[in-house]
Motif scaffolding. Structure first.
Motif, PDB file in Angstrom:
ATOM      1  N   HIS A   1       3.395   2.495  12.025  1.00 28.53           N
ATOM      2  CA  HIS A   1       3.949   2.409  10.671  1.00 28.53           C
ATOM      3  C   HIS A   1       5.429   2.047  10.737  1.00 28.53           C
ATOM      4  CE1 HIS A   1       0.147   3.946   9.321  1.00 28.53           C
ATOM      5  NE2 HIS A   1       0.295   5.068  10.000  1.00 28.53           N
TER       6      HIS A   1
ATOM      7  N   VAL B   1       7.273  -0.102   9.073  1.00 30.69           N
ATOM      8  CA  VAL B   1       8.029  -0.227   7.820  1.00 30.69           C
ATOM      9  C   VAL B   1       8.537   1.140   7.374  1.00 30.69           C
ATOM     10  CG1 VAL B   1       7.881  -0.819   5.376  1.00 30.69           C
ATOM     11  CG2 VAL B   1       6.838  -2.315   7.085  1.00 30.69           C
ATOM     12  N   GLU B   2       7.664   2.140   7.400  1.00 28.64           N
ATOM     13  CA  GLU B   2       8.083   3.504   7.057  1.00 28.64           C
ATOM     14  C   GLU B   2       9.272   3.948   7.907  1.00 28.64           C
ATOM     15  OE1 GLU B   2       6.563   8.092   7.657  1.00 28.64           O
ATOM     16  OE2 GLU B   2       5.103   6.464   7.861  1.00 28.64           O
TER      17      GLU B   2
ATOM     18  N   LYS C   1      -6.108  -0.302   2.084  1.00 30.22           N
ATOM     19  CA  LYS C   1      -5.436  -1.028   3.170  1.00 30.22           C
ATOM     20  C   LYS C   1      -6.406  -1.328   4.315  1.00 30.22           C
ATOM     21  CE  LYS C   1      -2.326   1.398   5.241  1.00 30.22           C
ATOM     22  NZ  LYS C   1      -1.051   2.127   5.438  1.00 30.22           N
TER      23      LYS C   1
ATOM     24  N   GLU D   1       7.466   2.446   1.442  1.00 26.52           N
ATOM     25  CA  GLU D   1       6.787   1.207   1.860  1.00 26.52           C
ATOM     26  C   GLU D   1       6.599   0.225   0.720  1.00 26.52           C
ATOM     27  OE1 GLU D   1       4.937   4.777   4.043  1.00 26.52           O
ATOM     28  OE2 GLU D   1       5.311   4.201   1.956  1.00 26.52           O
TER      29      GLU D   1
ATOM     30  N   ASN E   1       3.079  -2.069   1.705  1.00 28.24           N
ATOM     31  CA  ASN E   1       2.096  -1.085   2.150  1.00 28.24           C
ATOM     32  C   ASN E   1       0.744  -1.700   2.478  1.00 28.24           C
ATOM     33  OD1 ASN E   1       1.329   1.596   2.694  1.00 28.24           O
ATOM     34  ND2 ASN E   1       0.449   1.826   0.677  1.00 28.24           N
TER      35      ASN E   1
ATOM     36  N   GLU F   1       0.454  -3.951   5.831  1.00 26.26           N
ATOM     37  CA  GLU F   1       1.146  -3.334   6.969  1.00 26.26           C
ATOM     38  C   GLU F   1       0.779  -3.968   8.311  1.00 26.26           C
ATOM     39  OE1 GLU F   1       2.017   1.200   8.151  1.00 26.26           O
ATOM     40  OE2 GLU F   1      -0.099   0.666   8.221  1.00 26.26           O
TER      41      GLU F   1
ATOM     42  N   ASN G   1       3.432  -6.008  10.654  1.00 25.11           N
ATOM     43  CA  ASN G   1       3.759  -5.551  12.010  1.00 25.11           C
ATOM     44  C   ASN G   1       3.674  -6.671  13.041  1.00 25.11           C
ATOM     45  OD1 ASN G   1       4.193  -2.976  11.076  1.00 25.11           O
ATOM     46  ND2 ASN G   1       2.261  -2.140  11.845  1.00 25.11           N
TER      47      ASN G   1
END
Length: 259
Positions: free
Chosen positions: A21, A23-24, A157, A212, A216, A219, A223
């Motif tokens: 994760h 972005v988080e 997601k 996010e 979100n 994701e 990445n």
């Protein structure tokens, strides 16, 4: 608490979670960079898992103590500290509801885990009250929440098969999970409830962000982007993170306030 401790001790790798994760992790670090200013600050990371954020702040020269309910997370924090050549001020196996023995000496407190494992509101309030007692005047608290939309977003997601629509939507009503599929005991909160909880302590709200937001749902694809393109999307995400129109699209909510 035993159920939560066992989850992190035996079933879940919290260190690698933030690899998945990104972005988080990166948006949260950007907020820490923006609002944790000054040098050599005393910081207490309460419920900080294996110390990802604790080590990030220690690398910047701050004096960071880490407390977590999971013995395994504390062990991992010690191991990773050695690998990185970072020494935290303390590695404490402890409970975020039992903070009376610690001093009021911190300029910053991170509460970025406990509030989404405490099902009872009285426990969430007690956790915040205990943390605030350790802050020096003008100190900053950083708190994280999991949105009550997060289970739905997670299914969307990953396009998991839905066994029951009602079971997936139930978290919008009370937020309580006694052991959500793939997760442990948890409390999912709405943005409105999270803000109201923190602001009832007389804090000056600095920011309330949806971490996010629009990234979100993409994701996995985000990445895999090359760094230049990834940073562009991260900039967009950061700019939108305080937009009330999209805060609810985030799985994680971030509050920063000052006493």
């Amino acid at each position: 608490m035993n159920k939560i401790e066992q989850w992190y001790d035996e079933k879940y790798d919290e260190w690698d979670r933030l690899e998945r994760h990104k972005v988080e992790f990166d948006i949260t670090k950007r907020y820490l960079d923006e609002y944790i200013t000054g040098e050599n600050l005393e910081i207490f990371d309460i419920g900080g898992g294996p110390g990802r954020y604790a080590m990030y702040l220690a690398e910047k020269g701050h004096k960071v103590s880490l407390l977590d309910l999971s013995k395994r997370n504390i062990e991992v924090a010690k191991e990773k500290s050695v690998e990185k050549g970072i020494i935290l001020e303390d590695y404490i196996h402890g409970n975020a509801l039992e903070l009376d023995e610690y001093e009021q000496k911190y300029e910053v407190i991170l509460l970025m885990g406990p509030l989404y494992h405490l099902i009872d509101e009285k426990d969430r309030r007690a956790c915040i009250e205990g943390a605030l007692k350790l802050l020096k005047p003008n100190g900053i608290i950083v708190a994280s929440f999991i949105s009550n939309y997060a289970p739905i977003q997670n299914y969307l997601k990953n396009l998991y098969p839905i066994d029951s629509i009602d079971e997936l939507l139930v978290f919008l009503d009370d937020g309580i999970s006694d052991g959500y599929k793939g997760f442990t005991q948890a409390y999912f909160t709405s943005p409105k409830e999270a803000k109201e909880l923190m602001n009832r302590f007389g804090l000056k709200e600095i920011i309330f962000a949806g971490v996010e937001n629009i990234l979100n749902y993409k994701e996995k694809e985000i990445n895999r982007l090359e760094e230049k393109e990834y940073k562009k999307w991260l900039d967009i995400c950061y700019k939108l993170s305080k937009d009330n129109n999209v805060i609810g699209t985030s799985e994680h909510l971030l509050y920063i306030g000052r006493i």
